[in-house]
Design a protein around this motif. Structure first.
Motif, mmCIF file in Angstrom:
data_model
loop_
_atom_site.group_PDB
_atom_site.id
_atom_site.type_symbol
_atom_site.label_atom_id
_atom_site.label_comp_id
_atom_site.label_asym_id
_atom_site.label_seq_id
_atom_site.Cartn_x
_atom_site.Cartn_y
_atom_site.Cartn_z
ATOM 1 N N TYR A 35 -0.028 71.997 53.651
ATOM 2 C CA TYR A 35 -0.819 71.362 54.697
ATOM 3 C C TYR A 35 0.134 70.697 55.691
ATOM 4 C CZ TYR A 35 -5.229 71.623 52.067
ATOM 5 O OH TYR A 35 -6.352 72.052 51.407
ATOM 6 N N GLN A 37 -0.016 67.364 58.504
ATOM 7 C CA GLN A 37 -0.800 66.213 58.930
ATOM 8 C C GLN A 37 -0.324 65.764 60.293
ATOM 9 O OE1 GLN A 37 -0.273 62.473 56.929
ATOM 10 N NE2 GLN A 37 -2.047 61.556 57.918
ATOM 11 N N GLY A 40 -4.835 62.567 64.820
ATOM 12 C CA GLY A 40 -5.983 63.159 65.487
ATOM 13 C C GLY A 40 -6.470 64.465 64.903
ATOM 14 N N HIS A 41 -5.756 64.954 63.874
ATOM 15 C CA HIS A 41 -6.148 66.231 63.270
ATOM 16 C C HIS A 41 -6.350 66.141 61.767
ATOM 17 C CE1 HIS A 41 -5.705 68.803 66.800
ATOM 18 N NE2 HIS A 41 -4.673 68.059 67.121
ATOM 19 N N GLY A 42 -5.910 65.094 61.158
ATOM 20 C CA GLY A 42 -6.031 65.013 59.707
ATOM 21 C C GLY A 42 -5.126 66.015 59.029
ATOM 22 N N LEU A 43 -5.605 66.562 57.919
ATOM 23 C CA LEU A 43 -4.842 67.534 57.142
ATOM 24 C C LEU A 43 -5.382 68.935 57.421
ATOM 25 C CD1 LEU A 43 -4.917 65.474 53.871
ATOM 26 C CD2 LEU A 43 -2.808 66.196 54.987
ATOM 27 N N PHE A 90 2.732 68.574 53.801
ATOM 28 C CA PHE A 90 2.418 68.227 52.422
ATOM 29 C C PHE A 90 2.172 69.487 51.609
ATOM 30 C CE2 PHE A 90 2.173 63.710 52.471
ATOM 31 C CZ PHE A 90 1.790 63.355 53.759
#
Lengths: 114, 114
Positions: A35, A37, A40-43, A90
Protein backbone atom coordinates in the motif's frame (compact mmCIF):
# COMPACT_ATOMS: atom_id res chain seq x y z
CA UNK A 1 3.17 -8.54 16.86
CA UNK A 2 3.28 -9.92 13.34
CA UNK A 3 6.84 -10.42 12.13
CA UNK A 4 7.03 -7.99 9.23
CA UNK A 5 10.19 -6.12 8.32
CA UNK A 6 10.39 -3.46 5.65
CA UNK A 7 13.64 -2.19 4.18
CA UNK A 8 14.85 0.40 3.70
CA UNK A 9 12.83 2.41 6.20
CA UNK A 10 13.88 5.67 4.61
CA UNK A 11 15.21 6.41 1.15
CA UNK A 12 15.90 9.55 -0.86
CA UNK A 13 16.49 9.09 -4.56
CA UNK A 14 16.45 11.05 -7.78
CA UNK A 15 13.90 11.02 -10.56
CA UNK A 16 14.56 8.29 -13.08
CA UNK A 17 16.45 5.94 -10.79
CA UNK A 18 15.21 2.44 -9.98
CA UNK A 19 14.13 1.69 -6.44
CA UNK A 20 13.30 -1.60 -4.75
CA UNK A 21 11.52 -1.90 -1.43
CA UNK A 22 11.59 -5.19 0.41
CA UNK A 23 9.04 -6.75 2.70
CA UNK A 24 10.05 -9.76 4.75
CA UNK A 25 7.67 -11.80 6.93
CA UNK A 26 8.32 -14.56 9.41
CA UNK A 27 4.66 -15.59 9.79
CA UNK A 28 4.40 -17.84 6.71
CA UNK A 29 1.25 -15.98 5.66
CA UNK A 30 0.01 -16.61 2.16
CA UNK A 31 -1.15 -13.10 1.29
CA UNK A 32 1.10 -10.05 1.05
CA UNK A 33 0.22 -6.52 -0.01
CA UNK A 34 1.87 -3.21 -0.85
CA UNK A 35 0.00 0.00 0.00
CA UNK A 36 0.97 3.63 -0.28
CA UNK A 37 -0.23 6.33 2.08
CA UNK A 38 -0.57 9.91 0.91
CA UNK A 39 -2.23 12.95 2.51
CA UNK A 40 -5.79 13.24 1.30
CA UNK A 41 -5.82 9.71 -0.10
CA UNK A 42 -5.50 7.37 2.83
CA UNK A 43 -4.16 3.91 2.04
CA UNK A 44 -4.26 2.72 -1.55
CA UNK A 45 -3.43 -0.78 -2.75
CA UNK A 46 -0.58 -1.00 -5.27
CA UNK A 47 -0.12 -4.75 -5.77
CA UNK A 48 -0.77 -7.88 -3.82
CA UNK A 49 0.30 -11.51 -3.83
CA UNK A 50 -1.70 -14.62 -3.03
CA UNK A 51 1.20 -17.03 -3.22
CA UNK A 52 4.71 -17.55 -4.55
CA UNK A 53 4.87 -16.13 -8.06
CA UNK A 54 1.15 -15.22 -7.88
CA UNK A 55 0.55 -11.48 -7.93
CA UNK A 56 -2.13 -9.08 -9.07
CA UNK A 57 -2.64 -5.37 -9.50
CA UNK A 58 -4.30 -3.01 -7.09
CA UNK A 59 -5.90 0.35 -7.74
CA UNK A 60 -2.66 2.34 -8.22
CA UNK A 61 -0.31 -0.15 -9.89
CA UNK A 62 0.99 2.03 -12.75
CA UNK A 63 4.74 2.59 -12.46
CA UNK A 64 5.21 -0.30 -10.03
CA UNK A 65 6.09 -3.96 -10.37
CA UNK A 66 6.33 -6.70 -7.76
CA UNK A 67 7.89 -10.08 -7.34
CA UNK A 68 7.48 -12.90 -4.89
CA UNK A 69 9.96 -15.72 -5.33
CA UNK A 70 9.68 -16.93 -1.73
CA UNK A 71 6.79 -17.03 0.71
CA UNK A 72 8.57 -14.69 3.07
CA UNK A 73 9.65 -11.94 0.66
CA UNK A 74 7.59 -9.50 -1.41
CA UNK A 75 9.51 -6.90 -3.42
CA UNK A 76 8.11 -3.65 -4.79
CA UNK A 77 10.08 -2.08 -7.64
CA UNK A 78 9.84 1.37 -9.12
CA UNK A 79 11.62 0.95 -12.46
CA UNK A 80 12.09 4.70 -12.94
CA UNK A 81 11.06 6.71 -9.92
CA UNK A 82 9.03 9.90 -10.35
CA UNK A 83 8.24 12.67 -7.88
CA UNK A 84 4.61 11.48 -7.75
CA UNK A 85 5.87 8.28 -6.15
CA UNK A 86 7.11 10.16 -3.12
CA UNK A 87 5.08 8.49 -0.40
CA UNK A 88 5.07 6.22 2.60
CA UNK A 89 4.84 2.59 1.54
CA UNK A 90 3.36 -0.08 3.77
CA UNK A 91 3.62 -3.81 3.40
CA UNK A 92 0.84 -5.92 4.89
CA UNK A 93 0.18 -9.63 5.34
CA UNK A 94 -2.86 -11.81 5.92
CA UNK A 95 -3.33 -15.33 7.15
CA UNK A 96 -4.71 -18.11 5.00
CA UNK A 97 -8.23 -19.37 4.49
CA UNK A 98 -10.70 -18.76 7.25
CA UNK A 99 -9.12 -15.46 8.05
CA UNK A 100 -11.44 -12.50 8.63
CA UNK A 101 -9.51 -10.29 6.28
CA UNK A 102 -7.55 -8.50 8.96
CA UNK A 103 -4.25 -7.14 7.70
CA UNK A 104 -1.04 -6.85 9.69
CA UNK A 105 1.09 -3.93 8.57
CA UNK A 106 4.79 -3.27 8.64
CA UNK A 107 6.21 -0.01 9.97
CA UNK A 108 6.45 1.64 6.58
CA UNK A 109 9.14 2.83 4.17
CA UNK A 110 9.34 6.54 3.50
CA UNK A 111 10.47 7.26 -0.06
CA UNK A 112 11.37 10.71 -1.32
CA UNK A 113 11.95 11.19 -5.04
CA UNK A 114 13.72 14.46 -5.85
CA UNK B 1 -14.71 7.85 -7.08
CA UNK B 2 -14.12 7.24 -3.43
CA UNK B 3 -16.00 4.18 -2.30
CA UNK B 4 -15.19 4.70 1.38
CA UNK B 5 -15.55 8.23 2.66
CA UNK B 6 -14.38 9.76 5.89
CA UNK B 7 -15.55 13.30 5.36
CA UNK B 8 -14.27 14.84 8.58
CA UNK B 9 -10.47 15.06 8.49
CA UNK B 10 -10.11 15.66 12.20
CA UNK B 11 -11.87 15.44 15.54
CA UNK B 12 -10.93 16.84 18.94
CA UNK B 13 -12.55 15.63 22.17
CA UNK B 14 -11.97 16.00 25.88
CA UNK B 15 -10.54 13.08 27.82
CA UNK B 16 -13.29 10.98 29.33
CA UNK B 17 -15.90 12.02 26.76
CA UNK B 18 -17.17 10.00 23.82
CA UNK B 19 -15.44 10.09 20.44
CA UNK B 20 -17.61 9.33 17.41
CA UNK B 21 -15.84 8.72 14.12
CA UNK B 22 -18.00 8.42 11.03
CA UNK B 23 -17.57 6.57 7.76
CA UNK B 24 -19.79 6.31 4.68
CA UNK B 25 -19.55 3.92 1.76
CA UNK B 26 -21.05 3.85 -1.70
CA UNK B 27 -20.47 0.28 -2.86
CA UNK B 28 -23.51 -1.79 -1.90
CA UNK B 29 -21.45 -4.97 -2.37
CA UNK B 30 -19.34 -4.16 0.68
CA UNK B 31 -20.34 -6.45 3.52
CA UNK B 32 -17.35 -6.44 5.84
CA UNK B 33 -15.99 -3.37 7.58
CA UNK B 34 -12.92 -2.70 9.68
CA UNK B 35 -11.34 0.13 11.61
CA UNK B 36 -7.59 0.60 11.81
CA UNK B 37 -5.64 2.91 14.08
CA UNK B 38 -2.33 4.49 13.13
CA UNK B 39 0.23 6.30 15.25
CA UNK B 40 2.89 8.50 13.61
CA UNK B 41 5.85 6.58 12.18
CA UNK B 42 4.10 3.25 12.73
CA UNK B 43 2.03 0.96 10.56
CA UNK B 44 -1.76 0.78 10.96
CA UNK B 45 -3.06 -1.73 13.48
CA UNK B 46 -6.41 -3.49 13.43
CA UNK B 47 -8.93 -2.18 15.93
CA UNK B 48 -12.36 -3.69 15.37
CA UNK B 49 -14.50 -5.12 12.60
CA UNK B 50 -18.14 -5.80 11.80
CA UNK B 51 -19.93 -8.02 9.33
CA UNK B 52 -23.04 -6.82 7.53
CA UNK B 53 -25.10 -9.47 9.31
CA UNK B 54 -24.67 -7.43 12.49
CA UNK B 55 -25.46 -3.85 13.33
CA UNK B 56 -23.18 -3.55 16.33
CA UNK B 57 -19.91 -4.98 17.56
CA UNK B 58 -18.28 -4.10 20.84
CA UNK B 59 -14.76 -4.60 22.17
CA UNK B 60 -14.02 -2.89 25.45
CA UNK B 61 -14.15 0.87 24.99
CA UNK B 62 -14.67 0.52 21.25
CA UNK B 63 -18.02 -0.07 19.55
CA UNK B 64 -18.75 -0.05 15.85
CA UNK B 65 -22.27 0.55 14.58
CA UNK B 66 -23.40 -0.31 11.08
CA UNK B 67 -26.44 1.16 9.32
CA UNK B 68 -26.70 -0.75 6.05
CA UNK B 69 -29.65 1.18 4.68
CA UNK B 70 -27.75 4.44 5.09
CA UNK B 71 -24.42 2.87 4.06
CA UNK B 72 -22.93 4.36 7.19
CA UNK B 73 -20.83 3.11 10.03
CA UNK B 74 -19.43 4.78 13.08
CA UNK B 75 -16.80 4.03 15.68
CA UNK B 76 -17.55 5.04 19.26
CA UNK B 77 -14.78 5.30 21.83
CA UNK B 78 -15.97 5.61 25.41
CA UNK B 79 -14.33 6.95 27.47
CA UNK B 80 -11.74 8.62 25.25
CA UNK B 81 -8.15 8.62 26.51
CA UNK B 82 -5.12 10.68 25.41
CA UNK B 83 -3.52 7.46 24.11
CA UNK B 84 -6.37 7.19 21.62
CA UNK B 85 -4.97 10.20 19.75
CA UNK B 86 -4.14 8.77 16.32
CA UNK B 87 -5.35 8.54 12.74
CA UNK B 88 -8.31 6.18 12.29
CA UNK B 89 -8.96 4.52 8.96
CA UNK B 90 -12.26 2.96 7.97
CA UNK B 91 -11.99 0.06 5.51
CA UNK B 92 -14.45 -2.13 3.64
CA UNK B 93 -14.44 -5.25 1.50
CA UNK B 94 -16.74 -7.54 -0.44
CA UNK B 95 -16.72 -10.56 1.79
CA UNK B 96 -14.30 -11.42 4.54
CA UNK B 97 -11.19 -13.45 4.00
CA UNK B 98 -7.63 -12.80 3.00
CA UNK B 99 -8.47 -12.69 -0.69
CA UNK B 100 -10.99 -9.88 -0.16
CA UNK B 101 -9.22 -6.63 -0.96
CA UNK B 102 -9.76 -3.80 1.46
CA UNK B 103 -10.71 -0.30 0.34
CA UNK B 104 -9.66 2.37 2.82
CA UNK B 105 -10.98 5.82 3.57
CA UNK B 106 -8.72 8.87 3.88
CA UNK B 107 -8.57 8.67 7.65
CA UNK B 108 -9.63 10.87 10.56
CA UNK B 109 -7.13 12.40 12.97
CA UNK B 110 -8.45 12.11 16.52
CA UNK B 111 -6.99 14.32 19.23
CA UNK B 112 -7.98 13.61 22.82
CA UNK B 113 -7.28 16.57 25.10
CA UNK B 114 -6.19 15.80 28.68
Amino acid sequence: DAGITQSPRHKVTETGTPVTLRCHQTENHRYMYWYRQDPGHGLRLIHYSYGVKDTDKGEVSDGYSVSRSKTEDFLLTLESATSSQTSVYFCAISEGQGDTGELFFGEGSRLTVL
Amino acid sequence: DQQVKQNSPSLSVQEGRISILNCDYTNSMFDYFLWYKKYPAEGPTFLISISSIKDKNEDGRFTVFLNKSAKHLSLHIVPSQPGDSAVYFCAASEGAGANSKLTFGKGITLSVRP
